[in-house]
Structure formats: C-alpha cells, structure tokens
Design an enzyme around this catalytic site. Sequence first.
Site, PDB file in Angstrom:
ATOM      1  N   GLU A  71       0.795  -1.183   0.095  1.00 38.39           N
ATOM      2  CA  GLU A  71      -0.053  -0.121   0.020  1.00 38.39           C
ATOM      3  C   GLU A  71       1.127   1.464  -0.101  1.00 38.39           C
ATOM      4  O   GLU A  71       0.584   2.062  -0.621  1.00 38.39           O
ATOM      5  CB  GLU A  71      -1.018   0.011   1.101  1.00 38.39           C
ATOM      6  N   TRP A  77       1.920   1.603  -3.682  1.00 42.26           N
ATOM      7  CA  TRP A  77       0.700   2.171  -4.370  1.00 42.26           C
ATOM      8  C   TRP A  77       0.900   3.679  -4.430  1.00 42.26           C
ATOM      9  O   TRP A  77       0.828   4.197  -5.320  1.00 42.26           O
ATOM     10  CB  TRP A  77      -0.567   1.513  -4.058  1.00 42.26           C
ATOM     11  N   TRP A 128     -20.636  10.065 -21.421  1.00 41.09           N
ATOM     12  CA  TRP A 128     -21.207  10.205 -19.945  1.00 41.09           C
ATOM     13  C   TRP A 128     -22.441  10.717 -20.026  1.00 41.09           C
ATOM     14  O   TRP A 128     -22.917  11.683 -20.964  1.00 41.09           O
ATOM     15  CB  TRP A 128     -20.204  11.384 -19.499  1.00 41.09           C
ATOM     16  N   ASN A 145     -11.391   2.573   2.081  1.00 33.09           N
ATOM     17  CA  ASN A 145     -10.866   2.471   0.580  1.00 33.09           C
ATOM     18  C   ASN A 145     -11.945   1.490  -0.203  1.00 33.09           C
ATOM     19  O   ASN A 145     -11.972   1.679  -1.310  1.00 33.09           O
ATOM     20  CB  ASN A 145      -9.451   1.874   0.599  1.00 33.09           C
ATOM     21  N   TRP A 202     -15.581  10.867 -14.339  1.00 36.35           N
ATOM     22  CA  TRP A 202     -14.988  10.686 -13.315  1.00 36.35           C
ATOM     23  C   TRP A 202     -14.460  12.044 -12.678  1.00 36.35           C
ATOM     24  O   TRP A 202     -13.989  12.047 -11.151  1.00 36.35           O
ATOM     25  CB  TRP A 202     -13.702   9.756 -13.652  1.00 36.35           C
ATOM     26  N   TRP A 211      -9.160   7.477  -9.068  1.00 39.18           N
ATOM     27  CA  TRP A 211     -10.398   7.574  -9.868  1.00 39.18           C
ATOM     28  C   TRP A 211     -10.220   6.983 -11.445  1.00 39.18           C
ATOM     29  O   TRP A 211     -11.080   6.588 -11.909  1.00 39.18           O
ATOM     30  CB  TRP A 211     -10.658   9.133  -9.934  1.00 39.18           C
TER      31      TRP A 211
END
Length: 482
Positions: free
Chosen positions: A280, A283, A311, A346, A364, A387
């Site tokens: 993590e 990441w 969209w 998360n 997004w 995102w």
Amino acid sequence: MKKRVIVWFRRDLRLADNPALTAALGGGFDSIVPVFIHAPDELGDWAPGGAQRVWLHFSLEALAAQLDSLGSRLIVRTGPTQETLDELIEESGASAVYWNRLYDPLTIARDKKIKKHLDDSGMETASFQSHLLYEPWTVETKQGKPYKVFTPFWKSVRDRTISAPLAAPNTMPQVWSRIGSRSLASLDLLPRIDWDKEIREAWTPGEDGAHDRLEQFLDDAIENYDNDRDRPARHGTSYLSPHLHCGEIGPRQIMHRLEEWLDEHSGKALQDHAASFRSEIGWREFAHHVLYHFPDTPEKPLDERFEAFPWSGDDEGLKRWQRGQTGIPMVDAGMRELWATGYMHNRLRMTVASFLTKNLRVAWQHGERWFWDTLVDADLANNTLGWQWATGCGADAAPFFRIFNPARQGERFDADGEYVRRWVPELAKLENRHIHEPWKAPAKALKAASIRLGTDYPEPIVDLKASRREALEAFDRIKKSD
C-alpha cells in the site's frame, strides 16, 4: 560574518526525518528561519479543498508548537512565494534557502522558476528527497520508460535499501524577533460555519499524532491486516494517509518502524500482512510515479479512448451521490462517512467511484473534484490514480467491465450491516438480510423496521442491473471506435 538559512516548509510538516532541516542544522549556519508560505493561488485548480484546509491549520499549529519548544518559531507568510522569499531574505540576511522536493506538475514548475531566480540572485539553494521512497525519475522499465502497471513497478523497487530516518533536533537557534509572522487564523483555513466538528474529533493532525496513529496500527491492526482492511466497520487500516500527505510522517519512517516492530514479533502470517501493508505504501509511490510522468492525468484519461466516452451528464444523480441519498445503502454510507469525517474507507472509495462512473455514468472528474474538496487525505497523485483506476481509464486500471455491485459489496464486507447502520441510521432496524437491498424487502419487513421507502429513505435512483448493461454498451461503442 554570520550565515543564515531559510528552511521552506511545504508538505513536510515534521522535524524528524526532514532532510532540508537536518542539512540546515549541520551546515554551519548561525540562524535558521523556518517558514511556511501559504500561496493557494499558485496551485491553480488544485489548491487545498475544505477538509484539507482544516487539517492544514491544525498541522501547522502542531509544527509551530514543536518549534517553540526547541527555542525557534514558525514564520507564517502568504504568497506570492517568490516575492515572499525575497522579502524574507532581505529581512533576515539569509544567504541560502533549503527545501524538500514535491512532485505534482504545478509545484514542479513553480519550484524550478524559484530556484532559477534564487540561483541568479547569488543565493545558495538546495532541495532534498523527503516525500517519497523512490523519486519518479529513478524508476523505469528495461526499455527506459515509466511504468504503467503497479506489480512490475513494485517488484523493481521493493528490495532497494532504504536509508535510516534522520533524527529530530533537540534544540534550534532562535529566530530574530524583528522577523514578523502572520497568525494562523489570518490564513482563514478553518470554516466559518462549524461543519468540521467530527473531523476535529476523529483526527489528531501533527507529527505526534502521526506516530501515535502508526503505533496504534502496529499494536491493534497489522496482525489481521489482510482480513480486516476491506471491512469498513473495523479499524483494520493504518489511517496514515492524511499524515503522509502533509508530511507529518514520511514513508521512510513508516517502513523502518515496521521492520523494527517485525523484529520483535514473528510468524509467517504476520510477514504476509506486513507485505500487504508495504504494497500500500508502494501504491502511493506508484501514484506519484504516474503523475510525474503523465502530468495531464488529473484532467485527462490516460486511456485516450475515454475522451469520447458518452457520459450521461446526470447532474441530479451527482448531487444525490454527493449527499448520500442514492437509495443504495453501501454507497450512501460511504458518502456520509466522507462528509462527516473527511475520510472514506478504501473499499468504499472503490464502490462509490464505480457507482458514479458506471451506474450513473457521470464523468470521473466530477467525483475526483468532490473527493478533493471533502477528503482530509486528498492527494493529487493518489486521487487521480484512484479515480482513473475505478473508471478503467488509467494506469493499471480495473477493466471497465469490472463494475462493483454495491449491494454485493455490502453483503461481502459488511455482512451484519454494522457500517451501514452507523451511517444510514434510517435503516438501523432492518434485518441483516435486507439491509443492503431495502427495495427488495417485503412490506412486512419494512413496516417492522419503521421504514417507508421514498419517505424515510430514498428509492434507488438507478436500477443496478440495467445501468450496468447500459455502461457496458457505452464502453463497447468507444472500443469499436479504435
């Protein structure tokens, strides 16, 4: 002749493991001027959002108290940064400016300009690595290109040696009394309407709060990290992300403290949990790597096909999502937790992002902006990567056809409804078997729980199955346009 140096604090609001401060203390300077310059206009659309500003106020307050205890003080000024540094150089007689590097596009451009200006003025300048374990330009594929997939990125760096964190100073030289400072209150970081009560109660910004949070995680959660980190009703994660964003603790400190703790404990399962936690941190490194090499990604999809995605432009759906009034309990719980505490688990971030972009087909970027303004840990690199991952248009993204069903997410990760009941109290009396899909509950069960759908709690604003099908059809259209 006395030598004086300005240490320019940014998102490194700590004294321990602060390379710029350590270098200044060891550089033979007679005086050190610690300064924080508030210049949100220089960050364009990515100036700190409301929740971040609350955190920043208290983080600066904690740093100022630490400096006071060592005989120094924090000088607070407002931008423009270049002009403010020039004024401080004139006031203090400083011959050097030190700072720690940051990696988002606007800050890089600003810092390069300031460095050139200071160098041209004859100042000594020095910048240091503090915010990341691996600076973005030091990691590349065998072909000399940036990574776009996390696993090979992490494999390429995770075994690199990490140097030991730097100690905090025990004392610091005084700052001339004639060098003035603005009050923290004058920065107007706190809201004028008292909406941040739960944020203040839930968090302790500052270096001490960061280390307390790390120790609590090691003592209470890491031994079951892989099992609990996806269950939002449990305290199974580290909650270090806002502290990392402001630099109240550095990744090097976290990694070294983790190894110390593991040396005192044993067991293969524990090593596996620790490896998951390290990934993590990895990441976060990957997020900064991607942002550095692809600086347009906060606004544009890395996968250019999504520029043409149809969209929906569902403004009402977006508003209902923001308010936690979608009629989908797991989504609403996550959005209400975010609004109340400035944080979202998360597992819920993935769930609500999938719902917004795929079930509602809202672009997004709207979700990214909402998170930016409401998260205390809103970080441009992490927010952008997250995102784009959830949408399916970014680096190492989840395939677009992977559409989270929020009801199934609830059944799997909140089986007893504890998380939903906390944040959606309208459903508190509903049986576990109905709590994640109240629209399917028989009338008798709803009556027993004192729930009138459409009155006490909304009907779903979208059919999950139908909207999933429509999203896949929309994606199919841009695939065929290749």
